[in-house]
Design a protein around this motif. Structure first.
Motif, PDB file in Angstrom:
ATOM      1  N   TYR A  31       0.827  -1.202   0.000  1.00  0.00           N
ATOM      2  CA  TYR A  31       0.000   0.000   0.000  1.00  0.00           C
ATOM      3  C   TYR A  31       0.868   1.262   0.000  1.00  0.00           C
ATOM      4  CZ  TYR A  31      -3.789  -3.115   1.473  1.00  0.00           C
ATOM      5  OH  TYR A  31      -4.710  -4.132   1.549  1.00  0.00           O
ATOM      6  N   GLY A  32       0.342   2.306  -0.613  1.00  0.00           N
ATOM      7  CA  GLY A  32       0.985   3.611  -0.554  1.00  0.00           C
ATOM      8  C   GLY A  32      -0.065   4.697  -0.666  1.00  0.00           C
ATOM      9  N   HIS A  50      -7.949  -1.768 -10.762  1.00  0.00           N
ATOM     10  CA  HIS A  50      -9.096  -0.870 -10.624  1.00  0.00           C
ATOM     11  C   HIS A  50      -8.566   0.559 -10.588  1.00  0.00           C
ATOM     12  CE1 HIS A  50     -13.060   0.589  -9.508  1.00  0.00           C
ATOM     13  NE2 HIS A  50     -12.461   1.379  -8.623  1.00  0.00           N
ATOM     14  N   LEU A  51      -9.239   1.455 -11.303  1.00  0.00           N
ATOM     15  CA  LEU A  51      -8.901   2.872 -11.264  1.00  0.00           C
ATOM     16  C   LEU A  51     -10.142   3.680 -10.930  1.00  0.00           C
ATOM     17  CD1 LEU A  51      -6.987   5.309 -11.739  1.00  0.00           C
ATOM     18  CD2 LEU A  51      -7.714   5.256 -14.143  1.00  0.00           C
ATOM     19  N   LEU A  96      -4.334  20.522  -4.790  1.00  0.00           N
ATOM     20  CA  LEU A  96      -4.006  19.485  -3.805  1.00  0.00           C
ATOM     21  C   LEU A  96      -4.524  18.154  -4.321  1.00  0.00           C
ATOM     22  CD1 LEU A  96      -2.929  18.549  -1.067  1.00  0.00           C
ATOM     23  CD2 LEU A  96      -5.171  19.116  -0.085  1.00  0.00           C
ATOM     24  N   ALA A  97      -3.616  17.214  -4.548  1.00  0.00           N
ATOM     25  CA  ALA A  97      -3.966  15.889  -5.068  1.00  0.00           C
ATOM     26  C   ALA A  97      -3.720  14.826  -4.007  1.00  0.00           C
ATOM     27  CB  ALA A  97      -3.150  15.566  -6.317  1.00  0.00           C
ATOM     28  N   HIS A  98      -4.564  13.809  -4.029  1.00  0.00           N
ATOM     29  CA  HIS A  98      -4.439  12.681  -3.107  1.00  0.00           C
ATOM     30  C   HIS A  98      -4.519  11.393  -3.928  1.00  0.00           C
ATOM     31  CE1 HIS A  98      -6.197  10.121   0.392  1.00  0.00           C
ATOM     32  NE2 HIS A  98      -4.880  10.057   0.379  1.00  0.00           N
ATOM     33  N   VAL A  99      -3.528  10.524  -3.762  1.00  0.00           N
ATOM     34  CA  VAL A  99      -3.471   9.246  -4.466  1.00  0.00           C
ATOM     35  C   VAL A  99      -3.258   8.127  -3.464  1.00  0.00           C
ATOM     36  CG1 VAL A  99      -2.162   7.838  -6.114  1.00  0.00           C
ATOM     37  CG2 VAL A  99      -2.637  10.230  -6.634  1.00  0.00           C
ATOM     38  N   VAL A 100      -4.061   7.082  -3.583  1.00  0.00           N
ATOM     39  CA  VAL A 100      -3.928   5.886  -2.750  1.00  0.00           C
ATOM     40  C   VAL A 100      -3.751   4.686  -3.671  1.00  0.00           C
ATOM     41  CG1 VAL A 100      -4.986   4.445  -0.966  1.00  0.00           C
ATOM     42  CG2 VAL A 100      -5.406   6.917  -0.997  1.00  0.00           C
ATOM     43  N   HIS A 134      -6.693   4.958  -6.512  1.00  0.00           N
ATOM     44  CA  HIS A 134      -7.722   5.975  -6.318  1.00  0.00           C
ATOM     45  C   HIS A 134      -7.075   7.358  -6.376  1.00  0.00           C
ATOM     46  CE1 HIS A 134     -11.278   3.533  -4.905  1.00  0.00           C
ATOM     47  NE2 HIS A 134     -10.311   2.629  -4.961  1.00  0.00           N
ATOM     48  N   VAL A 135      -7.618   8.211  -7.221  1.00  0.00           N
ATOM     49  CA  VAL A 135      -7.062   9.545  -7.454  1.00  0.00           C
ATOM     50  C   VAL A 135      -8.139  10.583  -7.157  1.00  0.00           C
ATOM     51  CG1 VAL A 135      -6.023  11.108  -9.126  1.00  0.00           C
ATOM     52  CG2 VAL A 135      -5.527   8.648  -9.239  1.00  0.00           C
ATOM     53  N   ARG A 136      -7.800  11.524  -6.290  1.00  0.00           N
ATOM     54  CA  ARG A 136      -8.711  12.623  -5.976  1.00  0.00           C
ATOM     55  C   ARG A 136      -7.962  13.947  -6.100  1.00  0.00           C
ATOM     56  NH1 ARG A 136     -11.136  12.422  -0.296  1.00  0.00           N
ATOM     57  NH2 ARG A 136      -8.965  12.022   0.292  1.00  0.00           N
ATOM     58  N   VAL A 137      -8.678  14.977  -6.523  1.00  0.00           N
ATOM     59  CA  VAL A 137      -8.147  16.337  -6.490  1.00  0.00           C
ATOM     60  C   VAL A 137      -9.026  17.137  -5.547  1.00  0.00           C
ATOM     61  CG1 VAL A 137      -7.711  18.437  -7.807  1.00  0.00           C
ATOM     62  CG2 VAL A 137      -7.137  16.215  -8.796  1.00  0.00           C
TER      63      VAL A 137
END
Length: 208
Positions: A105-106, A128-129, A116-120, A166-169
């Motif tokens: 995991y990262g 899965h994307l 501000l970006a968040h990636v898991v 998982h990508v969020r802005v």
């Protein structure tokens, strides 16, 4: 005769490293990857901003990465960017082997000015994307590259790396900053996920 889209892999004995080449009628791509080296060569894809993003990926993930690619840029960068993601995912799968001992995991938050970006990331072996920026009103392009091109790069990577991403802005609307913040967050999440932290597989199933 090999199918034109079939990757050819050259096994490496230098630790967790790989070389994968992929050739189609649209692109010709070779990725050299070393997960335990910080040495890398400037990427050469013929697309300036994409090269800049691949350079940022290597530097922030702290991996050895060389990407040589050509594509039908006279049409648009979609094929080149997507196929590079596919080839990078194939190279990561080969370099990781049985994935024994990796952190798996990262997660990373990365700011870039107003963005501000968040990636898991989970290197689970299952693709899965979830790409939330496609629901945003992102302004403009960056050298002809859009956040939709980035989505296809990451989709190709996930499908061939067996990655759940998982990508969020959380803030930001300008394409250059959105794309770059996502790439850097992805790189830092990848850096953590590939680290070898034990001699066990991080799964109750016993394999990834």
């Amino acid at each position: 005769m090999n199918h034109p889209a079939t990757p050819t892999s050259i096994p490496s004995t230098a630790g967790r490293s790989s070389r994968v080449s992929r050739r189609t009628s649209e692109t010709d791509i070779t990725v050299d990857l070393n997960l335990d080296s910080v040495s890398f060569q400037p990427p050469a894809t013929g697309h300036g901003f994409f090269d800049h993003m691949l350079d940022a990926l290597a530097r922030h993930a702290r991996i050895g990465l060389s990407i040589q690619a050509t594509g039908d840029l006279h049409i648009e960068p979609h094929h080149l960017i997507e196929d590079t993601g596919i080839t990078l995912g194939q190279a990561l799968t080969q370099a990781l082997g049985d994935r024994k001992g990796i952190e798996r995991y990262g997660s990373a938050f990365v700011p870039m000015d107003e963005t501000l970006a968040h990636v898991v990331l989970d290197l689970s072996g299952r693709a899965h994307l979830a790409f939330e920026p496609e629901t945003l009103d992102v302004w403009g392009t960056a050298g002809g590259m859009t956040h939709y091109h980035l989505r296809e790069f990451l989709r190709g990577f996930c499908n061939h790396a067996g990655a759940n991403l998982h990508v969020r802005v959380l803030a930001g609307r300008e394409a250059h900053h959105v794309i770059e913040a996502i790439i850097k967050a992805f790189a830092r999440a990848l850096r953590d996920a590939v680290q070898v932290t034990s001699d066990q597989v991080a799964s109750t199933k016993g394999s990834l």
